[in-house]
Write an enzyme that holds these catalytic residues in place. Structure first.
Site, PDB file in Angstrom:
ATOM      1  N   GLU A   1      -3.654   5.447  -0.015  1.00 13.65           N
ATOM      2  CA  GLU A   1      -4.921   5.269  -0.708  1.00 13.65           C
ATOM      3  C   GLU A   1      -5.036   3.754  -0.889  1.00 13.65           C
ATOM      4  O   GLU A   1      -4.355   3.182  -1.757  1.00 13.65           O
ATOM      5  CB  GLU A   1      -4.925   5.979  -2.065  1.00 13.65           C
ATOM      6  CG  GLU A   1      -6.245   5.829  -2.785  1.00 13.65           C
ATOM      7  CD  GLU A   1      -6.236   6.401  -4.200  1.00 13.65           C
ATOM      8  OE1 GLU A   1      -7.276   6.943  -4.614  1.00 13.65           O
ATOM      9  OE2 GLU A   1      -5.201   6.294  -4.878  1.00 13.65           O
TER      10      GLU A   1
ATOM     11  N   ASP B   1      -0.595   7.204  -3.705  1.00 20.64           N
ATOM     12  CA  ASP B   1      -1.652   6.934  -4.664  1.00 20.64           C
ATOM     13  C   ASP B   1      -1.693   5.444  -4.990  1.00 20.64           C
ATOM     14  O   ASP B   1      -0.650   4.816  -5.209  1.00 20.64           O
ATOM     15  CB  ASP B   1      -1.394   7.753  -5.937  1.00 20.64           C
ATOM     16  CG  ASP B   1      -2.401   7.491  -7.023  1.00 20.64           C
ATOM     17  OD1 ASP B   1      -3.578   7.837  -6.829  1.00 20.64           O
ATOM     18  OD2 ASP B   1      -2.015   6.935  -8.072  1.00 20.64           O
TER      19      ASP B   1
END
Length: 700
Positions: free
Chosen positions: A383, A347
């Site tokens: 990401e 993330d």
């Protein structure tokens, strides 16, 4: 202090609790501590403290014979409390072990959870937080894995299914009530069968590291559903356990992984190493803040009372500090070696690249990943953005990494809603985004292709809403992305207009066909194949309810059947999952890929620049794919022509003769289902408005 426990010196490494069968070694890093108490809790909640007298290289440690699995514990760190210098020690706060393998309980947001006084921020809070916070738990590391091994599916053959572990099974009628929303529920045969019937090869689970329920959400009767608020990087979230929280959650997670592996499905974890749940200078003291704030967090250089935040959550982990890097690497290795996971999706990975201020893809973190003999061998997906300056880094991660391709998502959405000047970029995304990944030696599978993910509209909502509808989040619809590149097909939200419903179904098939016929790694959002809706909410992070949970009582059966077909078709035809790039060069007399207009003529430079173009023909040559398999054998396949028509009207095509003269139409997204008896096509064909047609070379 307590003399109830025999205490031996123990070892400085490994950090965390280490049960050896007769006792447990405890070790905690803190460079700022002046002394450390190990706090042990019995079943009645009574606390006994053991002063850790041994310290080596800032590791405070002791070995306690006869202390074993199920023992609750925490730490109290004595040292200076000087926020203006970035130091926040407060022995009145019970702290989680950063290396705890299991965590019991939750935080109830009593004022004692904060090191500062909530009325007078500059004053220290001396209330004891122990009755109101998590407890770390010693667990037994032994587990009988049997013959478990990773399926090790090559990346170019991987199909990723992003799923929320709780929401996927919370309403599943075939999963026993007691198991719904748990690790055991996700391993239930009904769930495994669904995944196998789809043909996915990997599940990407949204965060399962121990996370915190935010105070501001609980005050609004909401919950942190997504889980991007980690507090324990080694502990599976206790709220997803059906068997208990005294270490049972660890074995339940392992059993889930073993079951998925037996079915040939890999497990990828969505991990949040960029920040923690302790928030900014106004946040609680639960773990890292009280242990060594300056080591674990990035602080504003000239104002260390404040946190440098590139995540939007209040803090960012200090990846320039060696012990923070060690924590992350130890955690990754633990989940691979002890929990048998097969990869990670990181993330806001750009934050991990911020060794100082700027994003540097050659930062120490990536150097460590590159040389690590364990972590470097699993699937690594970034990401590739954060909210800091220069944080959008799609295409800029190192060679080992794949990336969520945000350019793919945006381009494909724009193409199918009829935006101008998208054909050239659409062609690039369809062939693996070589403009982003080829120059640094990466392959097409560096691109993880997706149109929808947990963050944003579901596939059904993407074709049903022009605007977000996040009123249920309690922020006056001000949260979430406003530029969704969506199109409601003529009506906002629910509709009973047959034409609108037909178009919405066709657009969903168009998106699915585009994902699974593109080069790269396809990713499907869990529930999209069923027609799942969030009623236009594109930021359902706080909706732990029926709005987010998969509704198994309302399944779009034709959509599910099409999804299964298109995934199987990709699996059966290696030309759609090449390991190497197209080059536009002849193979056995014919180019490996060709682009043409509806007239049948090849695309020119001028054609690529036409802003009003909405149609594109693609020839892919499968007769001798220049992508050998893992044993070096040449792969052969049929050749295909793909006709993409995003126009609002029908388009008549001439099929270029140089690519062949005998074709069969295997799919037409203007129809509910693929062809069971593919009709022959020769010379010309008309494609319906907003449709994809796939022609397969015919031997006839």
């Amino acid at each position: 202090m307590s003399d109830r426990f025999e205490v031996w010196p123990g070892r400085a490494y490994p950090l965390g609790p280490a049960f050896d069968g007769t006792g447990t070694n405890f070790a905690l890093f803190s460079e700022v501590a002046e002394s450390v108490d190990l706090c042990l809790f019995d079943d009645a909640g009574e606390e006994s403290r053991v002063r850790l007298e041994e310290v080596d290289a800032f590791s405070w440690h002791a070995y306690l014979p006869n202390v074993g699995p199920g023992q609750r514990y925490g730490y109290r760190v004595h040292g200076p409390y000087d926020p203006d210098e970035g130091i926040r020690c407060n022995p009145r706060k019970l702290l989680l072990d950063p290396y705890a393998r299991a965590i019991e309980g939750d935080i109830d947001w009593n004022p004692s959870c904060y090191s500062h006084d909530l009325v007078h921020e500059g004053a220290v809070n001396l209330e004891d937080s122990a009755p109101h916070v998590f407890k770390s738990v010693v667990h037994n590391p032994h587990y009988d894995w049997g013959s478990d091994r990773s399926p090790e599916t090559p990346l170019h053959e991987t199909v990723i299914y992003e799923a929320h572990l709780k929401g996927f099974t919370r309403c599943h009628p075939d999963v026993p009530e007691a198991l719904r929303g748990t690790y055991a529920g996700f391993a239930h045969p009904a769930v495994i069968q669904h995944l196998l019937s789809l043909g996915v090869t990997a599940v990407e689970l949204m965060p399962i590291h121990q996370f915190v329920q935010d105070h501001y959400l609980l005050e609004r009767s909401l919950r942190n559903y997504w889980g991007y608020n980690t507090i324990g990087f080694f502990a599976p979230h206790n709220g997803y356990a059906s068997t208990g929280q005294r270490g049972e959650q660890v074995n339940e997670f392992k059993a889930m992984v073993r079951t998925l592996h037996e079915a040939g499905i890999e497990v990828i974890l969505d991990v949040v190493y960029n920040h923690t749940a302790e928030g900014n200078h106004m946040g609680p003291t639960l773990c890292f803040k009280g242990i060594d704030n300056r080591a674990y967090y990035r602080l504003v250089p000239k104002a260390p009372n404040f946190y440098y935040d590139t995540t939007g959550t209040g803090n960012s982990l200090n990846v320039s500090h060696p012990h923070t890097l060690q924590l992350i690497m130890d955690s990754l290795r633990y989940w691979i070696t002890e929990m048998h996971v097969d990869g990670f999706r990181f993330d806001l990975a750009a934050t991990l690249a911020r060794e100082f201020h700027e994003v540097d893809r050659l930062s120490t973190f990536f150097d460590l990943i590159q040389q690590d003999p364990v972590v470097s061998r699993v699937k690594l997906i970034a990401e590739p953005w954060d909210i800091g300056e220069g944080g959008y880094q799609v295409g800029n991660f190192p060679a080992l990494w794949s990336e969520w391709n945000g350019h793919y998502r945006d381009t494909v959405r724009d193409y199918w809603r009829g935006e101008p000047s998208t054909v050239a970029e659409f062609a690039s995304r369809l062939t693996g985004s070589s403009d982003l990944y080829q120059n640094d030696t990466r392959r097409p599978f560096a691109s993880v292709n997706f149109v929808t993910a947990h963050d944003g509209f579901t596939l059904r909502d993407l074709v049903s809403f022009n605007q977000k509808h996040n009123e249920a989040n309690g922020e006056s619809n001000g949260d979430g992305e406003s530029h969704n590149r969506s199109w409601n097909c003529g009506a906002e939200g629910d509709s009973d207009d047959p034409e609108i419903l037909t178009l919405r179904a066709q657009q969903q098939r168009n998106f699915l066909a585009t994902i699974f016929f593109a080069q790269g790694v396809p990713m499907l959002l869990g529930g999209d194949e069923l027609g799942r809706t969030q009623k236009g909410n594109n930021n359902a992070y706080c909706q732990d309810n029926e709005l987010s949970w998969v509704d198994w009582s309302s399944i779009d059966e034709p959509l599910l059947a099409f999804t299964r077909w298109v995934i199987a078709f990709r699996r059966d035809h290696p030309v759609f999952r090449r390991r190497r790039w197209f080059h536009g060069r002849p193979i056995r007399g014919t180019v490996d890929i060709g682009w043409f207009k509806p007239s049948g003529r090849s695309m020119t430079d001028k054609d690529w620049a036409v802003s009003h173009a909405r149609s594109l023909g693609v020839f892919v040559n499968g007769t001798a794919i220049q992508t050998p398999d893992e044993r070096g054998r040449s792969i052969t396949d049929d050749s295909f022509i793909l006709l993409f028509n995003a126009h609002s009207g029908d388009v008549r095509w001439t099929i270029p003769g140089e690519y062949g003269t005998a074709w069969r139409m295997v799919v037409n997204t203007a129809r509910l289902q693929p062809e069971t008896d593919p009709p022959e096509v020769a010379g010309r064909i008309t494609t319906s408005a907003r449709s994809v047609v796939v022609l397969q070379a015919s031997a006839g």
